[in-house]
Design a protein around this motif. Structure first.
Motif, PDB file in Angstrom:
ATOM      1  N   ASN A 102      25.243  -0.704  25.549  1.00  0.00           N
ATOM      2  CA  ASN A 102      25.230   0.640  26.148  1.00  0.00           C
ATOM      3  C   ASN A 102      25.239   1.737  25.095  1.00  0.00           C
ATOM      4  OD1 ASN A 102      25.153  -0.135  28.858  1.00  0.00           O
ATOM      5  ND2 ASN A 102      27.356  -0.476  28.890  1.00  0.00           N
ATOM      6  N   LEU A 103      25.721   1.428  23.883  1.00  0.00           N
ATOM      7  CA  LEU A 103      25.636   2.400  22.806  1.00  0.00           C
ATOM      8  C   LEU A 103      24.243   2.431  22.203  1.00  0.00           C
ATOM      9  CD1 LEU A 103      28.997   1.876  20.859  1.00  0.00           C
ATOM     10  CD2 LEU A 103      28.355   3.824  22.267  1.00  0.00           C
ATOM     11  N   SER A 104      23.544   1.300  22.230  1.00  0.00           N
ATOM     12  CA  SER A 104      22.212   1.259  21.628  1.00  0.00           C
ATOM     13  C   SER A 104      21.179   1.964  22.494  1.00  0.00           C
ATOM     14  CB  SER A 104      21.789  -0.200  21.401  1.00  0.00           C
ATOM     15  OG  SER A 104      21.688  -0.880  22.641  1.00  0.00           O
ATOM     16  N   TYR A 108      25.496   6.576  26.646  1.00  0.00           N
ATOM     17  CA  TYR A 108      26.114   7.373  25.576  1.00  0.00           C
ATOM     18  C   TYR A 108      25.143   8.404  25.014  1.00  0.00           C
ATOM     19  CZ  TYR A 108      27.989   8.571  20.996  1.00  0.00           C
ATOM     20  OH  TYR A 108      28.419   9.261  19.893  1.00  0.00           O
ATOM     21  N   LEU A 109      23.969   7.952  24.592  1.00  0.00           N
ATOM     22  CA  LEU A 109      22.992   8.888  24.026  1.00  0.00           C
ATOM     23  C   LEU A 109      22.505   9.875  25.076  1.00  0.00           C
ATOM     24  CD1 LEU A 109      21.261   9.794  21.648  1.00  0.00           C
ATOM     25  CD2 LEU A 109      19.602   8.025  22.257  1.00  0.00           C
ATOM     26  N   GLY A 110      22.252   9.391  26.292  1.00  0.00           N
ATOM     27  CA  GLY A 110      21.740  10.269  27.341  1.00  0.00           C
ATOM     28  C   GLY A 110      22.731  11.342  27.746  1.00  0.00           C
ATOM     29  N   ILE A 111      23.983  10.963  27.978  1.00  0.00           N
ATOM     30  CA  ILE A 111      24.987  11.941  28.405  1.00  0.00           C
ATOM     31  C   ILE A 111      25.319  12.902  27.271  1.00  0.00           C
ATOM     32  CG2 ILE A 111      27.410  12.158  29.106  1.00  0.00           C
ATOM     33  CD1 ILE A 111      26.987   9.693  30.832  1.00  0.00           C
ATOM     34  N   THR A 112      25.343  12.391  26.030  1.00  0.00           N
ATOM     35  CA  THR A 112      25.585  13.284  24.887  1.00  0.00           C
ATOM     36  C   THR A 112      24.490  14.335  24.783  1.00  0.00           C
ATOM     37  OG1 THR A 112      26.721  11.516  23.692  1.00  0.00           O
ATOM     38  CG2 THR A 112      25.918  13.364  22.396  1.00  0.00           C
ATOM     39  N   ALA A 154      26.364  24.414  16.044  1.00  0.00           N
ATOM     40  CA  ALA A 154      26.321  23.343  15.044  1.00  0.00           C
ATOM     41  C   ALA A 154      26.955  22.066  15.573  1.00  0.00           C
ATOM     42  CB  ALA A 154      27.024  23.797  13.765  1.00  0.00           C
ATOM     43  N   LEU A 155      28.069  22.181  16.289  1.00  0.00           N
ATOM     44  CA  LEU A 155      28.733  20.998  16.817  1.00  0.00           C
ATOM     45  C   LEU A 155      27.913  20.338  17.922  1.00  0.00           C
ATOM     46  CD1 LEU A 155      32.380  22.372  16.849  1.00  0.00           C
ATOM     47  CD2 LEU A 155      31.562  20.433  15.503  1.00  0.00           C
ATOM     48  N   ALA A 156      27.235  21.139  18.738  1.00  0.00           N
ATOM     49  CA  ALA A 156      26.368  20.559  19.774  1.00  0.00           C
ATOM     50  C   ALA A 156      25.220  19.768  19.150  1.00  0.00           C
ATOM     51  CB  ALA A 156      25.826  21.667  20.679  1.00  0.00           C
ATOM     52  N   ILE A 157      24.592  20.330  18.115  1.00  0.00           N
ATOM     53  CA  ILE A 157      23.507  19.616  17.426  1.00  0.00           C
ATOM     54  C   ILE A 157      24.051  18.381  16.719  1.00  0.00           C
ATOM     55  CG2 ILE A 157      21.788  19.820  15.582  1.00  0.00           C
ATOM     56  CD1 ILE A 157      21.605  22.828  16.334  1.00  0.00           C
ATOM     57  N   ALA A 158      25.247  18.494  16.125  1.00  0.00           N
ATOM     58  CA  ALA A 158      25.851  17.350  15.431  1.00  0.00           C
ATOM     59  C   ALA A 158      26.153  16.214  16.400  1.00  0.00           C
ATOM     60  CB  ALA A 158      27.119  17.790  14.713  1.00  0.00           C
ATOM     61  N   HIS A 159      26.546  16.532  17.619  1.00  0.00           N
ATOM     62  CA  HIS A 159      26.780  15.492  18.624  1.00  0.00           C
ATOM     63  C   HIS A 159      25.510  14.675  18.877  1.00  0.00           C
ATOM     64  CE1 HIS A 159      30.885  15.873  19.982  1.00  0.00           C
ATOM     65  NE2 HIS A 159      30.772  17.173  20.133  1.00  0.00           N
ATOM     66  N   VAL A 160      24.389  15.359  19.000  1.00  0.00           N
ATOM     67  CA  VAL A 160      23.120  14.657  19.253  1.00  0.00           C
ATOM     68  C   VAL A 160      22.746  13.790  18.053  1.00  0.00           C
ATOM     69  CG1 VAL A 160      20.661  14.966  19.721  1.00  0.00           C
ATOM     70  CG2 VAL A 160      22.328  16.459  20.833  1.00  0.00           C
ATOM     71  N   TYR A 164      22.525   9.736  18.145  1.00  0.00           N
ATOM     72  CA  TYR A 164      21.267   9.054  17.820  1.00  0.00           C
ATOM     73  C   TYR A 164      21.471   8.035  16.704  1.00  0.00           C
ATOM     74  CZ  TYR A 164      16.487   8.298  16.253  1.00  0.00           C
ATOM     75  OH  TYR A 164      15.307   7.715  15.881  1.00  0.00           O
ATOM     76  N   ARG A 165      22.230   8.409  15.666  1.00  0.00           N
ATOM     77  CA  ARG A 165      22.477   7.475  14.560  1.00  0.00           C
ATOM     78  C   ARG A 165      23.322   6.294  15.016  1.00  0.00           C
ATOM     79  NH1 ARG A 165      21.525   9.147   9.355  1.00  0.00           N
ATOM     80  NH2 ARG A 165      23.244   7.862   8.596  1.00  0.00           N
ATOM     81  N   THR A 166      24.301   6.549  15.885  1.00  0.00           N
ATOM     82  CA  THR A 166      25.104   5.455  16.439  1.00  0.00           C
ATOM     83  C   THR A 166      24.253   4.527  17.275  1.00  0.00           C
ATOM     84  OG1 THR A 166      27.043   6.915  16.476  1.00  0.00           O
ATOM     85  CG2 THR A 166      27.142   4.926  17.820  1.00  0.00           C
ATOM     86  N   SER A 167      23.351   5.101  18.058  1.00  0.00           N
ATOM     87  CA  SER A 167      22.442   4.286  18.877  1.00  0.00           C
ATOM     88  C   SER A 167      21.544   3.421  18.004  1.00  0.00           C
ATOM     89  CB  SER A 167      21.606   5.208  19.768  1.00  0.00           C
ATOM     90  OG  SER A 167      20.645   4.477  20.479  1.00  0.00           O
ATOM     91  N   CYS A 168      21.002   4.003  16.930  1.00  0.00           N
ATOM     92  CA  CYS A 168      20.141   3.228  16.030  1.00  0.00           C
ATOM     93  C   CYS A 168      20.923   2.121  15.331  1.00  0.00           C
ATOM     94  CB  CYS A 168      19.505   4.154  14.995  1.00  0.00           C
ATOM     95  SG  CYS A 168      18.302   5.305  15.680  1.00  0.00           S
ATOM     96  N   ARG A 169      22.157   2.421  14.920  1.00  0.00           N
ATOM     97  CA  ARG A 169      22.966   1.411  14.242  1.00  0.00           C
ATOM     98  C   ARG A 169      23.291   0.243  15.170  1.00  0.00           C
ATOM     99  NH1 ARG A 169      27.379   4.244  13.068  1.00  0.00           N
ATOM    100  NH2 ARG A 169      28.675   3.304  14.659  1.00  0.00           N
ATOM    101  N   GLU A 170      23.645   0.537  16.426  1.00  0.00           N
ATOM    102  CA  GLU A 170      23.938  -0.531  17.376  1.00  0.00           C
ATOM    103  C   GLU A 170      22.687  -1.317  17.732  1.00  0.00           C
ATOM    104  OE1 GLU A 170      26.856  -1.541  18.424  1.00  0.00           O
ATOM    105  OE2 GLU A 170      27.849  -0.031  17.192  1.00  0.00           O
TER     106      GLU A 170
END
Length: 199
Positions: A102-104, A108-112, A154-160, A164-170
């Motif tokens: 679900n992280l990949s 997570y990515l969609g709701i973020t 900046a924090l909103a963009i950092a969340h995305v 995305y990086r967490t999704s790619c790593r998983e």
């Protein structure tokens, strides 16, 4: 009582290795726990900036309740920290409930992205209306108010980016795991002898 040169160099090396270990642990924590670190920053930083823009005598329960009663979308800033806290709470809840698949790809990515983009639209609309209302009346915007808007963007963009990086790593982990399973699960073919091939 003095130490020999060898003992001093050994102590210095031990201190250096301890510091290196602590710094490495801190960096690995920030890299692998970036969503948690970012959520904490998102919940704390805008609230701290807002409290810095308000005089300390105004930070009482009665004054804050009157601040909510006299809320104006064009001039009030209380909604920006509230948006950040809601955004970070939703993201950390989804992150904590998701496992590897679900992280990949998934919630997570969609709701973020939904939370971050909607908050970006809200804050951008508020900034444009506030500038068009505040500058003709007062002629300026304080540095703390500008920092509050910039930090929220900046924090909103950092969340995305972090999602995305967490999704790619998983996704890479799942791919390696799948390849490993398939590599261990290949059937073992018996060697065909020449006389069997002639048949």
């Amino acid at each position: 009582m003095g130490f020999s040169k060898e003992e001093k160099s050994r102590r210095i090396w031990r201190v250096f290795m301890t510091m290196f270990f602590l710094i490495t642990m801190a960096i690995s924590f920030l890299v692998f726990s970036a969503p948690v670190f970012l959520v904490l920053a998102d919940a704390i930083l805008p609230s701290a900036l807002l409290s810095a823009s308000i005089s300390p005598s105004y930070l009482s329960l009665n004054n804050l309740s009157s601040y909510f009663d006299n809320y104006d979308f064009r001039s009030s800033l209380i909604d920006i920290p509230i948006i950040s806290i809601i955004r970070s709470a939703v993201i950390i809840c989804v992150y904590s409930l998701c496992d590897g698949p679900n992280l990949s790809r998934g919630p997570y990515l969609g709701i973020t992205m939904i939370c971050s983009i909607s908050s970006l639209v809200f804050v951008s609309l508020k900034a444009s209306l506030m500038l068009s209302w505040r500058i003709p009346r007062e002629g300026y915007v304080t540095a703390t108010e500008a920092a509050l808007f910039i930090s929220s963007w900046a924090l909103a963009i950092a969340h995305v980016i972090v999602a995305y990086r967490t999704s790619c790593r998983e996704r890479r982990k799942l791919l390696v795991y799948k390849i490993d399973i398939e590599a261990n699960g290949f059937p073992r073919y018996q060697k065909i002898l020449p006389q069997e091939r002639a048949k």
